[in-house]
Design a protein around this motif. Structure first.
Motif, PDB file in Angstrom:
ATOM      1  N   GLU A 254     -10.693 -31.777  40.031  1.00 62.65           N
ATOM      2  CA  GLU A 254      -9.902 -32.536  39.070  1.00 62.65           C
ATOM      3  C   GLU A 254     -10.488 -32.387  37.666  1.00 62.65           C
ATOM      4  OE1 GLU A 254     -10.652 -36.330  37.268  1.00 62.65           O
ATOM      5  OE2 GLU A 254      -9.715 -37.122  39.070  1.00 62.65           O
ATOM      6  N   THR A 255      -9.648 -31.934  36.737  1.00 63.14           N
ATOM      7  CA  THR A 255     -10.056 -31.766  35.342  1.00 63.14           C
ATOM      8  C   THR A 255      -8.862 -32.146  34.474  1.00 63.14           C
ATOM      9  OG1 THR A 255     -11.371 -29.852  36.072  1.00 63.14           O
ATOM     10  CG2 THR A 255     -11.179 -30.200  33.707  1.00 63.14           C
ATOM     11  N   GLY A 256      -8.683 -33.440  34.253  1.00 70.67           N
ATOM     12  CA  GLY A 256      -7.554 -33.896  33.452  1.00 70.67           C
ATOM     13  C   GLY A 256      -7.231 -35.346  33.740  1.00 70.67           C
ATOM     14  N   PRO A 269     -14.066 -33.327  31.623  1.00 69.76           N
ATOM     15  CA  PRO A 269     -14.288 -31.929  32.004  1.00 69.76           C
ATOM     16  C   PRO A 269     -15.766 -31.592  32.199  1.00 69.76           C
ATOM     17  CG  PRO A 269     -12.622 -32.075  30.300  1.00 69.76           C
ATOM     18  CD  PRO A 269     -13.197 -33.454  30.431  1.00 69.76           C
ATOM     19  N   GLU A 270     -16.621 -32.199  31.380  1.00 75.70           N
ATOM     20  CA  GLU A 270     -18.051 -31.944  31.530  1.00 75.70           C
ATOM     21  C   GLU A 270     -18.567 -32.463  32.873  1.00 75.70           C
ATOM     22  OE1 GLU A 270     -16.628 -31.749  27.535  1.00 75.70           O
ATOM     23  OE2 GLU A 270     -16.597 -33.483  28.886  1.00 75.70           O
ATOM     24  N   GLN A 271     -18.073 -33.624  33.285  1.00 69.82           N
ATOM     25  CA  GLN A 271     -18.452 -34.164  34.596  1.00 69.82           C
ATOM     26  C   GLN A 271     -17.869 -33.319  35.725  1.00 69.82           C
ATOM     27  OE1 GLN A 271     -16.896 -38.135  33.906  1.00 69.82           O
ATOM     28  NE2 GLN A 271     -18.966 -38.994  33.861  1.00 69.82           N
ATOM     29  N   GLU A 308     -15.362 -24.232  27.845  1.00 70.08           N
ATOM     30  CA  GLU A 308     -16.573 -24.229  27.013  1.00 70.08           C
ATOM     31  C   GLU A 308     -17.792 -24.675  27.818  1.00 70.08           C
ATOM     32  OE1 GLU A 308     -18.296 -26.274  22.880  1.00 70.08           O
ATOM     33  OE2 GLU A 308     -16.218 -26.625  23.529  1.00 70.08           O
ATOM     34  N   THR A 309     -17.636 -25.740  28.605  1.00 72.88           N
ATOM     35  CA  THR A 309     -18.755 -26.258  29.386  1.00 72.88           C
ATOM     36  C   THR A 309     -19.176 -25.280  30.472  1.00 72.88           C
ATOM     37  OG1 THR A 309     -17.978 -28.511  28.988  1.00 72.88           O
ATOM     38  CG2 THR A 309     -19.578 -28.214  30.749  1.00 72.88           C
ATOM     39  N   ALA A 310     -18.211 -24.667  31.138  1.00 75.38           N
ATOM     40  CA  ALA A 310     -18.533 -23.691  32.182  1.00 75.38           C
ATOM     41  C   ALA A 310     -19.310 -22.515  31.608  1.00 75.38           C
ATOM     42  CB  ALA A 310     -17.254 -23.207  32.856  1.00 75.38           C
ATOM     43  N   GLN A 311     -18.896 -22.054  30.433  1.00 70.50           N
ATOM     44  CA  GLN A 311     -19.602 -20.944  29.803  1.00 70.50           C
ATOM     45  C   GLN A 311     -21.029 -21.339  29.440  1.00 70.50           C
ATOM     46  OE1 GLN A 311     -17.756 -19.493  26.214  1.00 70.50           O
ATOM     47  NE2 GLN A 311     -18.752 -17.502  26.381  1.00 70.50           N
TER      48      GLN A 311
END
Length: 344
Positions: A254-256, A269-271, A308-311
């Motif tokens: 879940e991202t949203g 999203p960071e979590q 961005e966080t994944a990168q």
């Protein structure tokens, strides 16, 4: 089927309930209330928001029955249908996860969050479905109209405790439903499936809060392991699941629909990236975005922030467009398809 699937035994405590018979989270969380719901609704009605919906057309690949049947029967194929809805072809069997096909994620056909894009295939066009897996009973995950349409073409529905009552009211035979508490498993021809905890809540009206369970799904196949998060706030349970069942070849996280008004039950999203790492995931697919306007952030914010966080954290991310087929063990799409639409 590998014998190790059948040999695994779970001794974990099951989902706790309160004295009133309602389910509660493992970690303390702020309870929902009528006035909290009214406050959030008022914000939706009055607050100015930046880009809550796309102004341009979102990319999509339409699907046909012939295309699905042409996919190999000796692999695990995954297709994003929109929001958190997924179609899987597992060793020739078709599975649906949280299938939502309706125009709105709402109890009403005339109001409520409306789709940004159509589903890439209709229920009528779908082949016979072996299994439908449900994470919880919120309208953007449990679609009454879809369940009714799927009732006669689905072999089995796998649902949290209490959700079976909804399905039976909507025309699904009781003998075609399996109910699950946290940590309970079942063995299918091609996989072991385990219902695992999340930190969330349930309810489809003002008077049925937390009367049914919520959770996530661990799917173990001979060709790899999948994790489907459903909805959840960030909590230590992700690490517990990762330690017990990981590593996962692909996680659907879940991202949203995050906001400071409900930090306990949806992740930033960071979590979400942290949850993926806790799960010992190899590749992450962000879900729960790009289909419905359910929060106060821009429609593209989840994808921008998770990318961005994944990168930054060295996490492999796959972001297929709706209707695109990905296959475990093969290269997965990483195109930032939302950026051209942002610029329109």
């Amino acid at each position: 089927m590998a014998h190790s699937f059948a040999a695994a035994q779970d001794q974990s405590p099951l989902a706790p309930t309160t004295e009133s018979g309602k389910f509660v989270n493992q970690e303390p969380s702020e309870p929902s209330s009528f006035w909290r719901t009214v406050k959030i609704f008022w914000r939706f009605m009055t607050e100015d928001r930046i880009d809550p919906e796309p102004t341009g057309e979102l990319p999509m690949q339409a699907l046909s029955r012939a295309q699905l049947d042409a996919l190999s029967d000796d692999a695990v194929h995954v297709i994003k249908l929109g929001h958190s809805s997924l179609l899987l072809k597992v060793m020739g069997e078709y599975w649906l996860l949280d299938p939502v096909f309706s125009e709105r994620a709402s109890p009403f056909g005339f109001m409520g969050p409306k789709r940004f894009h159509p589903a890439p295939i209709s229920i009528d066009e779908l082949p016979p479905i072996a299994m439908v897996l449900i994470s919880h009973n919120h309208y953007d995950h449990l679609d009454k109209k879809a369940v009714r349409a799927l009732a006669d073409k689905t072999r089995e529905f796998l649902v949290p405790l209490g959700v079976d009552k909804n399905l039976q009211e909507w025309g699904v035979s009781a003998e075609n439903i399996q109910t699950f508490d946290w940590w309970q498993s079942t063995i299918d021809t091609h996989a072991r499936l385990t219902f695992t905890p999340t930190q969330h809540f349930s309810g489809r009206g003002l008077g049925d809060a937390n009367e049914t369970l919520w959770g996530s799904w661990v799917i173990e196949t001979e060709h790899g392991k999948l994790f489907f998060s459903g909805d959840s706030g960030y909590f230590p349970g992700f690490k517990t699941i990762g330690d017990r069942f990981g590593p996962f070849d692909l996680t659907f996280i879940e991202t949203g629909a995050y906001n400071e008004d409900w930090p306990d039950v949806h992740m930033t999203p960071e979590q979400s990236v942290t949850a993926h790492k806790d799960l010992r995931g190899k590749t992450m697919m962000p879900i729960h975005n790009g289909t419905f306007n359910l929060a106060f952030h821009a429609w593209y914010d989840p994808l921008e922030r998770v990318s961005e966080t994944a990168q930054q954290r060295g996490v492999a991310l796959t972001t297929p467009i709706v209707g695109e087929v990905i296959t475990l063990g093969e290269p997965m799409p990483q195109e930032a398809w939302w950026k051209p639409v942002m610029a329109e």
